[in-house]
Design an enzyme around this catalytic site. Structure first.
Site, PDB file in Angstrom:
ATOM      1  N   CYS A 108     -13.056 -34.923 -28.267  1.00 12.87           N
ATOM      2  CA  CYS A 108     -13.642 -35.131 -26.948  1.00 12.87           C
ATOM      3  C   CYS A 108     -12.587 -34.661 -25.963  1.00 12.87           C
ATOM      4  O   CYS A 108     -11.576 -35.334 -25.773  1.00 12.87           O
ATOM      5  CB  CYS A 108     -14.006 -36.587 -26.696  1.00 12.87           C
ATOM      6  SG  CYS A 108     -14.568 -36.854 -24.993  1.00 12.87           S
ATOM      7  N   CYS A 111     -12.540 -37.222 -22.602  1.00 10.32           N
ATOM      8  CA  CYS A 111     -11.843 -38.506 -22.712  1.00 10.32           C
ATOM      9  C   CYS A 111     -11.755 -38.888 -24.181  1.00 10.32           C
ATOM     10  O   CYS A 111     -10.828 -38.473 -24.860  1.00 10.32           O
ATOM     11  CB  CYS A 111     -12.495 -39.582 -21.864  1.00 10.32           C
ATOM     12  SG  CYS A 111     -14.285 -39.706 -22.008  1.00 10.32           S
ATOM     13  N   SER A 112     -12.723 -39.622 -24.673  1.00 10.27           N
ATOM     14  CA  SER A 112     -12.632 -40.070 -26.067  1.00 10.27           C
ATOM     15  C   SER A 112     -14.006 -40.452 -26.588  1.00 10.27           C
ATOM     16  O   SER A 112     -14.141 -41.419 -27.323  1.00 10.27           O
ATOM     17  CB  SER A 112     -11.696 -41.258 -26.167  1.00 10.27           C
ATOM     18  OG  SER A 112     -12.173 -42.259 -25.295  1.00 10.27           O
ATOM     19  N   CYS A 113     -15.046 -39.712 -26.186  1.00 11.70           N
ATOM     20  CA  CYS A 113     -16.387 -39.979 -26.682  1.00 11.70           C
ATOM     21  C   CYS A 113     -16.356 -39.877 -28.211  1.00 11.70           C
ATOM     22  O   CYS A 113     -15.711 -38.990 -28.769  1.00 11.70           O
ATOM     23  CB  CYS A 113     -17.384 -38.978 -26.102  1.00 11.70           C
ATOM     24  SG  CYS A 113     -17.446 -39.048 -24.293  1.00 11.70           S
TER      25      CYS A 113
END
Lengths: 209, 110
Positions: A108, A111-113
């Site tokens: 991602c 961000c951090s999906c």
């Protein structure tokens, strides 16, 4: 009730961010915007109930059941919902299959999906700038850091997750696993193999992470 | 299913309790319809990008620092928790910790 006359050493003061979070929780609870019991339920779910074992069961089933695998690759959401795995944020899940000619890796860059219902909370490295930047730029270098080297004829495809779409890699079923049942197959499926930074373990290795 | 326990995740999902708390707060507010997850991702990724300009983020504590910063900004703009309110209640919590004997549960006075 606080003891106002005590000579005992006081309670350990939490860090500044921890105090700010407590403040937010207090304010939002007082305003009726959150329910502390609901927070506890969310934490318990992500700490204790959801993790890579969910994804591993899906992978093991896909390896064992061709019709399930076909349905999963065609449209994962209804298949996963039937197993009780659905995104609380309404996101779509897409399963991408590794083959001898294509290896898939998930990142991602925003961000951090991450596919929470299948893998839980992402590891620190998935959230790091280093991985998020390098996975797209030099995926083979990242794979080498993880100890994975692919044949030259295998292309590497990197899937960039978003708020709406989360990816799960379906690793290749390892050689020597033909006689194993789903439970034994699930033990070969590590978290990293479903992010695409590892391969599924061989039956004599056991899952590493 | 008891056989899930044998291959549970080797690392904790959250390194510190407040990481879990701020995560749960955010998920809870999203589920209550206070903001969409797409909006959250947009704001959070902006914070990460801004913070990542001055140093490389390692995905550990700095990740949840950015998470908290984002949530505070969203709640301040929405009028749900102004910076002044947060500062006051934070101070109340700090005083509660400093006036509670070690080992006793900490509660806000009043």
């Amino acid at each position: 009730m606080p003891h106002d006359h005590s000579d005992h050493p006081h309670a350990v003061l939490p860090s500044d961010p921890a105090l700010r979070v407590k403040a937010l929780e207090t304010i939002l609870t007082r305003k009726g915007l959150i329910d502390p019991a609901a927070l506890d339920e969310i934490i318990d779910t992500y700490q204790n109930k959801i993790g890579p074992q969910n994804g591993a069961r899906v992978v093991a089933r896909a390896w064992s059941d061709p019709a399930f695998k076909a349905a999963l690759l065609a449209d994962a959401d209804p298949v996963l919902a039937e197993l009780g795995y659905y995104g609380r944020q309404g996101e779509h899940m897409v399963v991408v299959e590794n083959t001898p000619t294509q290896h898939n890796m998930v990142v991602c860059t925003l961000c951090s999906c991450y596919p929470w219902p299948l893998l839980g909370i992402p590891p620190g490295w998935y959230k790091s700038d280093a991985y998020r930047a390098r996975a797209v730029r030099e995926p083979r270098g990242v794979l080498a850091d993880f100890g994975v080297s692919l044949p030259a004829e295998t292309a590497v495809r990197v899937w960039d997750s978003t708020a709406e779409v989360r990816y799960l890699v379906l690793p290749m079923r390892p050689a020597g696993s033909e006689d194993l049942d789903e439970d034994a197959l699930a033990d070969l499926v590590s978290r990293d193999s479903m992010i695409g930074t590892a391969l599924a373990s061989k039956p004599d290795e056991g899952a590493l992470t | 299913m008891s056989d899930c326990i044998s291959h549970s995740a080797p690392e904790p999902a959250f390194l510190e309790p407040w990481h879990a708390q701020v995560f749960a707060l955010t998920v809870s507010l999203n589920e209550a319809g206070r903001f969409s997850w797409a909006d959250w991702v947009t704001r959070f990724s902006q914070t990460l990008r801004r913070n990542g300009l001055s140093r490389e983020l390692d995905g550990g504590a700095d990740y949840f620092d950015a998470w908290l910063e984002t949530l505070e900004a969203i709640l301040a703009e929405a009028g749900s928790a102004s910076p002044q309110e947060v500062a006051l209640v934070r101070r109340d919590w700090e005083e509660a910790y400093l006036s509670t004997p070690h080992g006793d549960p900490v509660h806000l006075a009043g």
